[in-house]
Design a protein around this motif. Structure first.
Motif, PDB file in Angstrom:
ATOM      1  N   SER A 183       0.822  -1.204   0.000  1.00  0.00           N
ATOM      2  CA  SER A 183       0.000   0.000   0.000  1.00  0.00           C
ATOM      3  C   SER A 183       0.861   1.262   0.000  1.00  0.00           C
ATOM      4  O   SER A 183       0.525   2.242  -0.659  1.00  0.00           O
ATOM      5  CB  SER A 183      -0.970  -0.001   1.179  1.00  0.00           C
ATOM      6  OG  SER A 183      -0.273   0.021   2.398  1.00  0.00           O
ATOM      7  N   ILE A 184       1.990   1.234   0.691  1.00  0.00           N
ATOM      8  CA  ILE A 184       2.890   2.392   0.685  1.00  0.00           C
ATOM      9  C   ILE A 184       3.577   2.525  -0.670  1.00  0.00           C
ATOM     10  O   ILE A 184       3.601   3.610  -1.266  1.00  0.00           O
ATOM     11  CB  ILE A 184       3.923   2.268   1.825  1.00  0.00           C
ATOM     12  CG1 ILE A 184       3.219   2.410   3.177  1.00  0.00           C
ATOM     13  CG2 ILE A 184       5.019   3.310   1.689  1.00  0.00           C
ATOM     14  CD1 ILE A 184       4.089   2.036   4.351  1.00  0.00           C
TER      15      ILE A 184
ATOM     16  N   SER B  47      -6.117   6.038 -16.486  1.00  0.00           N
ATOM     17  CA  SER B  47      -5.398   5.010 -15.728  1.00  0.00           C
ATOM     18  C   SER B  47      -5.094   5.486 -14.314  1.00  0.00           C
ATOM     19  O   SER B  47      -5.119   4.695 -13.368  1.00  0.00           O
ATOM     20  CB  SER B  47      -4.111   4.608 -16.459  1.00  0.00           C
ATOM     21  OG  SER B  47      -3.283   5.730 -16.644  1.00  0.00           O
ATOM     22  N   PHE B  48      -4.830   6.773 -14.143  1.00  0.00           N
ATOM     23  CA  PHE B  48      -4.559   7.296 -12.807  1.00  0.00           C
ATOM     24  C   PHE B  48      -5.766   7.100 -11.890  1.00  0.00           C
ATOM     25  O   PHE B  48      -5.647   6.552 -10.793  1.00  0.00           O
ATOM     26  CB  PHE B  48      -4.177   8.780 -12.880  1.00  0.00           C
ATOM     27  CG  PHE B  48      -3.934   9.403 -11.552  1.00  0.00           C
ATOM     28  CD1 PHE B  48      -2.766   9.147 -10.864  1.00  0.00           C
ATOM     29  CD2 PHE B  48      -4.875  10.247 -10.981  1.00  0.00           C
ATOM     30  CE1 PHE B  48      -2.535   9.724  -9.618  1.00  0.00           C
ATOM     31  CE2 PHE B  48      -4.649  10.826  -9.760  1.00  0.00           C
ATOM     32  CZ  PHE B  48      -3.481  10.567  -9.072  1.00  0.00           C
ATOM     33  N   PHE B  49      -6.931   7.537 -12.344  1.00  0.00           N
ATOM     34  CA  PHE B  49      -8.118   7.426 -11.497  1.00  0.00           C
ATOM     35  C   PHE B  49      -8.572   5.976 -11.346  1.00  0.00           C
ATOM     36  O   PHE B  49      -9.122   5.594 -10.309  1.00  0.00           O
ATOM     37  CB  PHE B  49      -9.241   8.318 -12.021  1.00  0.00           C
ATOM     38  CG  PHE B  49      -8.975   9.775 -11.779  1.00  0.00           C
ATOM     39  CD1 PHE B  49      -8.901  10.272 -10.489  1.00  0.00           C
ATOM     40  CD2 PHE B  49      -8.764  10.637 -12.830  1.00  0.00           C
ATOM     41  CE1 PHE B  49      -8.639  11.606 -10.243  1.00  0.00           C
ATOM     42  CE2 PHE B  49      -8.511  11.978 -12.597  1.00  0.00           C
ATOM     43  CZ  PHE B  49      -8.443  12.462 -11.312  1.00  0.00           C
ATOM     44  N   PHE B  50      -8.344   5.149 -12.359  1.00  0.00           N
ATOM     45  CA  PHE B  50      -8.655   3.732 -12.241  1.00  0.00           C
ATOM     46  C   PHE B  50      -7.794   3.083 -11.157  1.00  0.00           C
ATOM     47  O   PHE B  50      -8.299   2.343 -10.303  1.00  0.00           O
ATOM     48  CB  PHE B  50      -8.439   3.034 -13.583  1.00  0.00           C
ATOM     49  CG  PHE B  50      -8.713   1.563 -13.545  1.00  0.00           C
ATOM     50  CD1 PHE B  50     -10.006   1.087 -13.488  1.00  0.00           C
ATOM     51  CD2 PHE B  50      -7.663   0.660 -13.566  1.00  0.00           C
ATOM     52  CE1 PHE B  50     -10.259  -0.272 -13.450  1.00  0.00           C
ATOM     53  CE2 PHE B  50      -7.904  -0.700 -13.526  1.00  0.00           C
ATOM     54  CZ  PHE B  50      -9.207  -1.163 -13.471  1.00  0.00           C
ATOM     55  N   LEU B  51      -6.501   3.357 -11.162  1.00  0.00           N
ATOM     56  CA  LEU B  51      -5.609   2.786 -10.154  1.00  0.00           C
ATOM     57  C   LEU B  51      -5.887   3.351  -8.760  1.00  0.00           C
ATOM     58  O   LEU B  51      -5.794   2.628  -7.770  1.00  0.00           O
ATOM     59  CB  LEU B  51      -4.152   3.004 -10.553  1.00  0.00           C
ATOM     60  CG  LEU B  51      -3.702   2.198 -11.767  1.00  0.00           C
ATOM     61  CD1 LEU B  51      -2.297   2.603 -12.183  1.00  0.00           C
ATOM     62  CD2 LEU B  51      -3.769   0.715 -11.491  1.00  0.00           C
ATOM     63  N   ILE B  52      -6.238   4.623  -8.682  1.00  0.00           N
ATOM     64  CA  ILE B  52      -6.633   5.198  -7.397  1.00  0.00           C
ATOM     65  C   ILE B  52      -7.881   4.484  -6.877  1.00  0.00           C
ATOM     66  O   ILE B  52      -7.991   4.167  -5.688  1.00  0.00           O
ATOM     67  CB  ILE B  52      -6.892   6.719  -7.521  1.00  0.00           C
ATOM     68  CG1 ILE B  52      -5.585   7.465  -7.706  1.00  0.00           C
ATOM     69  CG2 ILE B  52      -7.638   7.271  -6.325  1.00  0.00           C
ATOM     70  CD1 ILE B  52      -4.716   7.532  -6.477  1.00  0.00           C
ATOM     71  N   GLY B  53      -8.828   4.223  -7.768  1.00  0.00           N
ATOM     72  CA  GLY B  53     -10.028   3.494  -7.374  1.00  0.00           C
ATOM     73  C   GLY B  53      -9.717   2.092  -6.865  1.00  0.00           C
ATOM     74  O   GLY B  53     -10.255   1.655  -5.844  1.00  0.00           O
TER      75      GLY B  53
ATOM     76  N   PHE C 293      -8.236   2.390  -3.369  1.00  0.00           N
ATOM     77  CA  PHE C 293      -9.223   2.623  -2.321  1.00  0.00           C
ATOM     78  C   PHE C 293     -10.121   1.421  -2.087  1.00  0.00           C
ATOM     79  O   PHE C 293     -10.515   1.144  -0.950  1.00  0.00           O
ATOM     80  CB  PHE C 293     -10.057   3.869  -2.633  1.00  0.00           C
ATOM     81  CG  PHE C 293      -9.346   5.149  -2.324  1.00  0.00           C
ATOM     82  CD1 PHE C 293      -8.805   5.372  -1.067  1.00  0.00           C
ATOM     83  CD2 PHE C 293      -9.196   6.126  -3.283  1.00  0.00           C
ATOM     84  CE1 PHE C 293      -8.142   6.542  -0.771  1.00  0.00           C
ATOM     85  CE2 PHE C 293      -8.540   7.304  -2.995  1.00  0.00           C
ATOM     86  CZ  PHE C 293      -8.004   7.513  -1.742  1.00  0.00           C
ATOM     87  N   ILE C 294     -10.443   0.681  -3.135  1.00  0.00           N
ATOM     88  CA  ILE C 294     -11.248  -0.526  -2.964  1.00  0.00           C
ATOM     89  C   ILE C 294     -10.512  -1.533  -2.094  1.00  0.00           C
ATOM     90  O   ILE C 294     -11.089  -2.123  -1.170  1.00  0.00           O
ATOM     91  CB  ILE C 294     -11.617  -1.140  -4.335  1.00  0.00           C
ATOM     92  CG1 ILE C 294     -12.660  -0.292  -5.027  1.00  0.00           C
ATOM     93  CG2 ILE C 294     -12.115  -2.574  -4.183  1.00  0.00           C
ATOM     94  CD1 ILE C 294     -12.926  -0.681  -6.466  1.00  0.00           C
TER      95      ILE C 294
ATOM     96  N   PHE D 222      -9.832  -3.968   3.239  1.00  0.00           N
ATOM     97  CA  PHE D 222      -9.030  -4.214   4.438  1.00  0.00           C
ATOM     98  C   PHE D 222      -9.755  -3.707   5.685  1.00  0.00           C
ATOM     99  O   PHE D 222      -9.836  -4.415   6.701  1.00  0.00           O
ATOM    100  CB  PHE D 222      -7.662  -3.541   4.305  1.00  0.00           C
ATOM    101  CG  PHE D 222      -6.971  -3.317   5.611  1.00  0.00           C
ATOM    102  CD1 PHE D 222      -6.410  -4.370   6.308  1.00  0.00           C
ATOM    103  CD2 PHE D 222      -6.883  -2.042   6.151  1.00  0.00           C
ATOM    104  CE1 PHE D 222      -5.770  -4.164   7.515  1.00  0.00           C
ATOM    105  CE2 PHE D 222      -6.249  -1.825   7.360  1.00  0.00           C
ATOM    106  CZ  PHE D 222      -5.692  -2.894   8.047  1.00  0.00           C
ATOM    107  N   LEU D 223     -10.280  -2.488   5.628  1.00  0.00           N
ATOM    108  CA  LEU D 223     -10.998  -1.941   6.790  1.00  0.00           C
ATOM    109  C   LEU D 223     -12.242  -2.763   7.113  1.00  0.00           C
ATOM    110  O   LEU D 223     -12.547  -2.996   8.291  1.00  0.00           O
ATOM    111  CB  LEU D 223     -11.383  -0.489   6.535  1.00  0.00           C
ATOM    112  CG  LEU D 223     -10.229   0.498   6.447  1.00  0.00           C
ATOM    113  CD1 LEU D 223     -10.746   1.880   6.064  1.00  0.00           C
ATOM    114  CD2 LEU D 223      -9.459   0.550   7.756  1.00  0.00           C
TER     115      LEU D 223
END
Length: 141
Positions: free
Chosen positions: A95-96, A115-121, A124-125, A130-131
């Motif tokens: 994650s880091i 691709s940036f927003f896809f990878l950010i999504g 976060f998923i 994990f949470l």
């Protein structure tokens, strides 16, 4: 059931390798023209197929030649806890590194907006999953 899934994984890898080799021929120019980098399409497909085939074959071979003592040792609670602890440390590291790598790729201009927003999504998923799992485990205890 697990062995059947491994065979499906191996077979799908072989299909991807075959499709990747097919895409390299001039007959498949129409398929390659869909992508932004048509020269890299066959390499990506073949690499994915090799990865899936390798994962399936190694898992099948390790399952096939496992003795009873190894199965008992694998299901031992201490070994399960060690494996889970190692996975949790790997998730922390991933994650880091994923966040840092994504930031560097975006700042250096090697990534487009999609691709940036896809990878950010995806990031976060996985973090929300994990949470959620953490909350379920704490609730059960």
């Amino acid at each position: 059931m697990k062995n059947k899934a491994l065979w499906i994984l191996t077979f799908s890898g072989i299909v991807l390798i075959s499709f990747g080799i097919f895409v390299t021929f001039p007959v498949a120019n129409e398929i390659r023209s869909i992508f932004i980098h048509p020269d890299l399409v066959s390499i990506a497909i073949i690499f994915t197929g090799v990865f899936l085939t390798f994962s399936g074959v190694t898992s099948i071979s390790s399952e096939r030649f496992k003795t009873k003592a190894q199965e008992i040792e694998e299901n031992d609670e201490r070994n399960i806890k060690i494996n889970q602890f190692a996975k949790s440390k790997a998730f922390d590291c991933m994650s880091i590194l994923f966040g840092i790598g994504l930031l560097f790729l975006a700042l250096l201009g090697y990534m487009n907006k999609v691709s940036f927003f896809f990878l950010i999504g995806l990031y976060f998923i996985s973090y929300f999953y994990f949470l959620y799992q953490n909350w379920l485990i704490r609730k059960a205890i």
